[in-house]
Design an enzyme around this catalytic site. Structure first.
Site: not given
Length: 248
Positions: A146, A160
């Site tokens: 990501s 994350y």
């Protein structure tokens, strides 16, 4: 071009969203696909969709954070599909507790989830398939990441982002270790996808230069390329698939 016939792919987190798109795209190019998901019903649904379309697939539900379960599943894949896994796509990355909150508000008991599934999940899966790839002289490892790994945010996703940063570093080093054996290792870093939720999603989507969110149909073909013979000279790289929201 991009013919994957004769190869066996394991896609983690493939029961929905981008993972399902990846599994379908790999199967459409001729790969036999092991469809993993933590929820057995989701893995079965995608596997049946692929076989109904003329592809070869099997459902392999397991938890990527459980090394013994990963090893057992990859052994079953080799036994049932007749060939060891030589394409690994580690897509699983969202734990039940995503840990989304300002870091100061997060109880330490919530820190491990994102790291376990992203970093240790990748380590478990690579450990289970790397020897077969290296002995066979060919393999493709694709890590789904990501933009949060390299771009700071105030949206409460520090855990994350840290987990994705860690796994990107892991893949970068693997690329150097495995290259002499004909095994490549690359990362595909995704921008905001259609499965994203939250009040801020539409606001962020409006800022994407192509003016839309990413879809499973965007992600699948990019993975097909990274998994292909034609991508054999590409390793150790992070490719951004984000609609132009971050350029490099």
């Amino acid at each position: 071009m991009f013919d994957l016939s004769g190869h066996t792919a394991l896609v983690t987190g493939a029961g929905q969203n981008a993972g399902a798109g990846i599994a379908r795209a790999l199967a459409a190019q001729g790969a036999a696909v092991a469809v993993n998901d933590l929820v057995p019903e989701r893995a079965e649904t995608v596997s049946k969709e692929i076989t109904a379309s003329g592809g070869v697939a099997m459902a392999v539900p397991f938890d990527v954070t459980d090394l013994d379960a990963v090893r057992a599943a990859t052994g079953r894949v080799a036994g049932e599909l007749g060939r060891h896994v030589d394409i690994l796509v580690h897509n699983a990355g969202i734990p039940a507790d995503f840990g989304q909150a300002p870091f100061r508000e997060l109880d330490p008991s919530r820190w491990r989830g994102p790291v376990e599934i992203n970093l240790f999940g990748a380590m478990n899966c690579v450990s289970a398939v790397a020897d077969g790839m290296c002995r066979g002289g060919w393999g493709r490892i694709v890590q789904i990441s990501s933009g949060a790994a390299r771009t700071g945010s105030d949206q409460g996703i520090s855990l994350y982002g840290a987990a994705k940063s860690g796994v990107e570093g892991f893949i970068r080093h693997l690329s150097q270790e495995f290259a002499p054996f004909g095994v490549t290792a690359n990362t595909l870093a995704l921008g905001l996808q259609t499965n994203a939720a939250g009040a801020a999603t539409e606001m962020f989507a409006a800022k994407i230069p192509v003016r839309r969110l990413g879809t499973p149909e965007d992600v699948g073909p990019a993975v097909v390329y990274l998994a292909s013979e034609e991508a054999g000279w590409l390793t150790g790289q992070i490719l951004n698939l984000n609609g132009g929201s971050v350029t490099s």
